[in-house]
Design a protein around this motif. Sequence first.
Motif, PDB file in Angstrom:
ATOM      1  N   ASP A   1       0.861  -1.198   0.000  1.00  0.00           N
ATOM      2  CA  ASP A   1       0.000   0.000   0.000  1.00  0.00           C
ATOM      3  C   ASP A   1       0.890   1.239   0.000  1.00  0.00           C
ATOM      4  O   ASP A   1       1.402   1.651   1.040  1.00  0.00           O
ATOM      5  CB  ASP A   1      -0.919   0.001   1.221  1.00  0.00           C
ATOM      6  CG  ASP A   1      -1.895   1.179   1.228  1.00  0.00           C
ATOM      7  OD1 ASP A   1      -1.728   2.108   0.411  1.00  0.00           O
ATOM      8  OD2 ASP A   1      -2.816   1.178   2.065  1.00  0.00           O
ATOM      9  N   LYS A   2       1.076   1.821  -1.167  1.00  0.00           N
ATOM     10  CA  LYS A   2       2.016   2.937  -1.290  1.00  0.00           C
ATOM     11  C   LYS A   2       1.520   4.223  -0.630  1.00  0.00           C
ATOM     12  O   LYS A   2       2.268   5.190  -0.515  1.00  0.00           O
ATOM     13  CB  LYS A   2       2.326   3.199  -2.773  1.00  0.00           C
ATOM     14  CG  LYS A   2       2.954   2.006  -3.478  1.00  0.00           C
ATOM     15  CD  LYS A   2       4.160   1.444  -2.705  1.00  0.00           C
ATOM     16  CE  LYS A   2       4.746   0.220  -3.378  1.00  0.00           C
ATOM     17  NZ  LYS A   2       5.818  -0.406  -2.574  1.00  0.00           N
ATOM     18  N   SER A   3       0.264   4.249  -0.178  1.00  0.00           N
ATOM     19  CA  SER A   3      -0.208   5.417   0.565  1.00  0.00           C
ATOM     20  C   SER A   3       0.295   5.400   2.008  1.00  0.00           C
ATOM     21  O   SER A   3       0.255   6.413   2.706  1.00  0.00           O
ATOM     22  CB  SER A   3      -1.732   5.499   0.551  1.00  0.00           C
ATOM     23  OG  SER A   3      -2.311   4.444   1.296  1.00  0.00           O
TER      24      SER A   3
ATOM     25  N   PHE B   1       3.666   5.650   8.614  1.00  0.00           N
ATOM     26  CA  PHE B   1       2.946   6.931   8.609  1.00  0.00           C
ATOM     27  C   PHE B   1       1.743   6.841   7.688  1.00  0.00           C
ATOM     28  O   PHE B   1       1.868   6.452   6.525  1.00  0.00           O
ATOM     29  CB  PHE B   1       3.874   8.062   8.150  1.00  0.00           C
ATOM     30  CG  PHE B   1       3.209   9.405   8.096  1.00  0.00           C
ATOM     31  CD1 PHE B   1       2.518   9.909   9.189  1.00  0.00           C
ATOM     32  CD2 PHE B   1       3.268  10.182   6.944  1.00  0.00           C
ATOM     33  CE1 PHE B   1       1.896  11.148   9.143  1.00  0.00           C
ATOM     34  CE2 PHE B   1       2.664  11.423   6.890  1.00  0.00           C
ATOM     35  CZ  PHE B   1       1.967  11.909   7.987  1.00  0.00           C
ATOM     36  N   ASN B   2       0.594   7.198   8.232  1.00  0.00           N
ATOM     37  CA  ASN B   2      -0.649   7.249   7.450  1.00  0.00           C
ATOM     38  C   ASN B   2      -1.088   8.711   7.345  1.00  0.00           C
ATOM     39  O   ASN B   2      -1.669   9.250   8.287  1.00  0.00           O
ATOM     40  CB  ASN B   2      -1.752   6.432   8.127  1.00  0.00           C
ATOM     41  CG  ASN B   2      -3.082   6.538   7.394  1.00  0.00           C
ATOM     42  OD1 ASN B   2      -3.137   6.900   6.221  1.00  0.00           O
ATOM     43  ND2 ASN B   2      -4.169   6.225   8.093  1.00  0.00           N
ATOM     44  N   PRO B   3      -0.835   9.374   6.215  1.00  0.00           N
ATOM     45  CA  PRO B   3      -1.211  10.782   6.076  1.00  0.00           C
ATOM     46  C   PRO B   3      -2.674  10.990   5.716  1.00  0.00           C
ATOM     47  O   PRO B   3      -3.147  12.133   5.680  1.00  0.00           O
ATOM     48  CB  PRO B   3      -0.308  11.267   4.949  1.00  0.00           C
ATOM     49  CG  PRO B   3      -0.114  10.055   4.095  1.00  0.00           C
ATOM     50  CD  PRO B   3      -0.102   8.880   5.038  1.00  0.00           C
ATOM     51  N   GLU B   4      -3.390   9.912   5.445  1.00  0.00           N
ATOM     52  CA  GLU B   4      -4.760  10.029   4.943  1.00  0.00           C
ATOM     53  C   GLU B   4      -5.767  10.255   6.069  1.00  0.00           C
ATOM     54  O   GLU B   4      -5.464  10.056   7.250  1.00  0.00           O
ATOM     55  CB  GLU B   4      -5.120   8.793   4.129  1.00  0.00           C
ATOM     56  CG  GLU B   4      -4.225   8.630   2.898  1.00  0.00           C
ATOM     57  CD  GLU B   4      -4.759   7.590   1.930  1.00  0.00           C
ATOM     58  OE1 GLU B   4      -5.715   6.877   2.281  1.00  0.00           O
ATOM     59  OE2 GLU B   4      -4.207   7.505   0.819  1.00  0.00           O
TER      60      GLU B   4
ATOM     61  N   LYS C   1      -8.468   8.602   6.653  1.00  0.00           N
ATOM     62  CA  LYS C   1      -9.196   7.390   7.014  1.00  0.00           C
ATOM     63  C   LYS C   1      -8.216   6.396   7.616  1.00  0.00           C
ATOM     64  O   LYS C   1      -7.024   6.411   7.296  1.00  0.00           O
ATOM     65  CB  LYS C   1      -9.878   6.781   5.794  1.00  0.00           C
ATOM     66  CG  LYS C   1      -8.934   6.415   4.659  1.00  0.00           C
ATOM     67  CD  LYS C   1      -9.700   5.878   3.452  1.00  0.00           C
ATOM     68  CE  LYS C   1      -8.737   5.544   2.308  1.00  0.00           C
ATOM     69  NZ  LYS C   1      -9.441   5.031   1.123  1.00  0.00           N
ATOM     70  N   PRO C   2      -8.702   5.520   8.514  1.00  0.00           N
ATOM     71  CA  PRO C   2      -7.796   4.536   9.114  1.00  0.00           C
ATOM     72  C   PRO C   2      -7.328   3.527   8.081  1.00  0.00           C
ATOM     73  O   PRO C   2      -7.957   3.341   7.036  1.00  0.00           O
ATOM     74  CB  PRO C   2      -8.656   3.874  10.191  1.00  0.00           C
ATOM     75  CG  PRO C   2     -10.056   4.062   9.728  1.00  0.00           C
ATOM     76  CD  PRO C   2     -10.079   5.381   9.002  1.00  0.00           C
ATOM     77  N   LYS C   3      -6.217   2.893   8.387  1.00  0.00           N
ATOM     78  CA  LYS C   3      -5.666   1.873   7.491  1.00  0.00           C
ATOM     79  C   LYS C   3      -5.429   0.594   8.284  1.00  0.00           C
ATOM     80  O   LYS C   3      -4.946   0.631   9.419  1.00  0.00           O
ATOM     81  CB  LYS C   3      -4.334   2.348   6.901  1.00  0.00           C
ATOM     82  CG  LYS C   3      -4.458   3.462   5.890  1.00  0.00           C
ATOM     83  CD  LYS C   3      -4.726   2.892   4.521  1.00  0.00           C
ATOM     84  CE  LYS C   3      -4.645   3.965   3.450  1.00  0.00           C
ATOM     85  NZ  LYS C   3      -4.779   3.383   2.112  1.00  0.00           N
ATOM     86  N   HIS C   4      -5.759  -0.526   7.678  1.00  0.00           N
ATOM     87  CA  HIS C   4      -5.470  -1.826   8.257  1.00  0.00           C
ATOM     88  C   HIS C   4      -4.276  -2.424   7.511  1.00  0.00           C
ATOM     89  O   HIS C   4      -4.162  -2.299   6.296  1.00  0.00           O
ATOM     90  CB  HIS C   4      -6.674  -2.754   8.137  1.00  0.00           C
ATOM     91  CG  HIS C   4      -7.866  -2.270   8.899  1.00  0.00           C
ATOM     92  ND1 HIS C   4      -8.118  -2.630  10.193  1.00  0.00           N
ATOM     93  CD2 HIS C   4      -8.862  -1.412   8.550  1.00  0.00           C
ATOM     94  CE1 HIS C   4      -9.217  -2.039  10.615  1.00  0.00           C
ATOM     95  NE2 HIS C   4      -9.697  -1.294   9.636  1.00  0.00           N
ATOM     96  N   TYR C   5      -3.383  -3.055   8.256  1.00  0.00           N
ATOM     97  CA  TYR C   5      -2.239  -3.669   7.603  1.00  0.00           C
ATOM     98  C   TYR C   5      -1.798  -4.901   8.376  1.00  0.00           C
ATOM     99  O   TYR C   5      -2.055  -5.043   9.580  1.00  0.00           O
ATOM    100  CB  TYR C   5      -1.084  -2.682   7.427  1.00  0.00           C
ATOM    101  CG  TYR C   5      -0.482  -2.142   8.704  1.00  0.00           C
ATOM    102  CD1 TYR C   5       0.667  -2.721   9.257  1.00  0.00           C
ATOM    103  CD2 TYR C   5      -1.028  -1.037   9.352  1.00  0.00           C
ATOM    104  CE1 TYR C   5       1.237  -2.216  10.413  1.00  0.00           C
ATOM    105  CE2 TYR C   5      -0.463  -0.513  10.508  1.00  0.00           C
ATOM    106  CZ  TYR C   5       0.669  -1.113  11.032  1.00  0.00           C
ATOM    107  OH  TYR C   5       1.236  -0.621  12.191  1.00  0.00           O
TER     108      TYR C   5
END
Length: 499
Positions: free
Chosen positions: A444-446, A464-467, A469-473
Amino acid sequence: MKSLGYIMACLFLGFMVSCNQEKQNKTLKVEVYETSASGNKLTKRQDFETADSSAILKINPEKKYQTITGFGGSFTESSAYLLNKLSKANRKKVLDAYFSEDGARYSLTRTHIASCDFSLNNYTYAPDEGDLELTNFSIEEDREDLIPMIKDAMATSKDGFKIIASPWTAPPWMKDNKKYVGGKLLPEFYDAFALYFNKYLEAYKAEGIDIWGITPVNEPHGNGNNWESMHFNPAEETDFVQNHLGPKLEAEGKRDVKILGYDQNRAGLKEWVDVMYATEASSKYFDGTAIHWYESTYEVFPVALQYAHQKAPNKFLIETEGCVDSEVPKWKDDAWYWKKEATDWGWDWAAEDEKYLHPKYAPVNRYARDIIGCLNNWVDGWVDWNMVLDRQGGPNWFENWCVAPVIVDPQADEVYFTPLYYVMAHFSKYIRPGAKVIHIDNSDKSLLVTAVENPNQSLALVVFNPETKPKHYTLELNGNLVNLQINPQALQTIVIDKY
């Protein structure tokens, strides 16, 4: 009809496959620390929601890159002066936050040789014109503020830290314009300026402070002739280091002091390293290259960083200065540091064809994405600028206001740890000197990700998640997995003690 033996064999083989799969798919044991726009500040997290689909971050510790030198900030007269204005309790609070085991554990720092813009006034250690032997050399100006701050930080730090020292200019009488600002070092004073460095190193050592590295001058392209500066082109600085500074330090038994060339923005790297590392003789006394980030508020310049590494793969590549410049700090307003509202010098002053390099940006985003981008492109150390500034973004004799991770109000004896402090701690606290950057595949390149193996064999990842919305990984290491989640606009450090 199948025999009983055949059935038993199948059951046994099925049991073994099941056991092997279970063995191969153990849950990774991790500790997760998060700083987020929603209010987390290096908060330990254990409450992870699950999702049907997520990014895969596959860690490969076998594939190693550069060795980490360290992370930290800069000792300036401005910061030291402000600390002396605080109560003893708050002064200690700030130093503990940066250097104690419970704090950010800074491991790589910088300071200025004589005055800079973040000084209270212009000064030099060798004011006597024509004194080629520097008989009246003195660091007296540093004794009230700067030296006590450094020594107290040393007393606070368990593991210690390295110090890089940079002059913003030679003594004015050694320059063609005889001024603190602008001008060039006259060739007839190259040896005197080399002696100046030697005197500085000895004077600080006499105070109990060992300087790990030096740069010949801060920002040799200049700063628009606004505050202390001195111009070198690549050939001139290489001549100075190759034929004067390097031999002088070697003759004085100081060959272990690292000399880092350049010390300005990344876009100019190719021009400089081509000259610095052109030959064995030109390369001899350069231990590495120093860089700054002011060329752009969002561009990491990976091509330039890769080129500099390839040109000198066994030498240091250290970011020695970066900050939110041309801004007055926002006081106790965490939200501002996450919003795309800050501007840099180039917003107003860059040439029209370079304006695109200087858009509005979120301070947290710039720090997080730049440090991660640097680590993923061979940079081995990253040093912030001032550790402490006041609510105006000073003191600064030129009124060149900037932001620091810690802002103080000395009149009210108040301290504000901005989100930038926590961003720095995500790296400095958990990525230790001697760590090796390791490979990680990211689906996930975001998500911006970097990973290291520390000297104690623990792994540390920064995500780092700049977006918004939450991200699952899912982290994957040697076939073992753990499912995690990162909040919107958030930075996480994940520590894996054993693998």
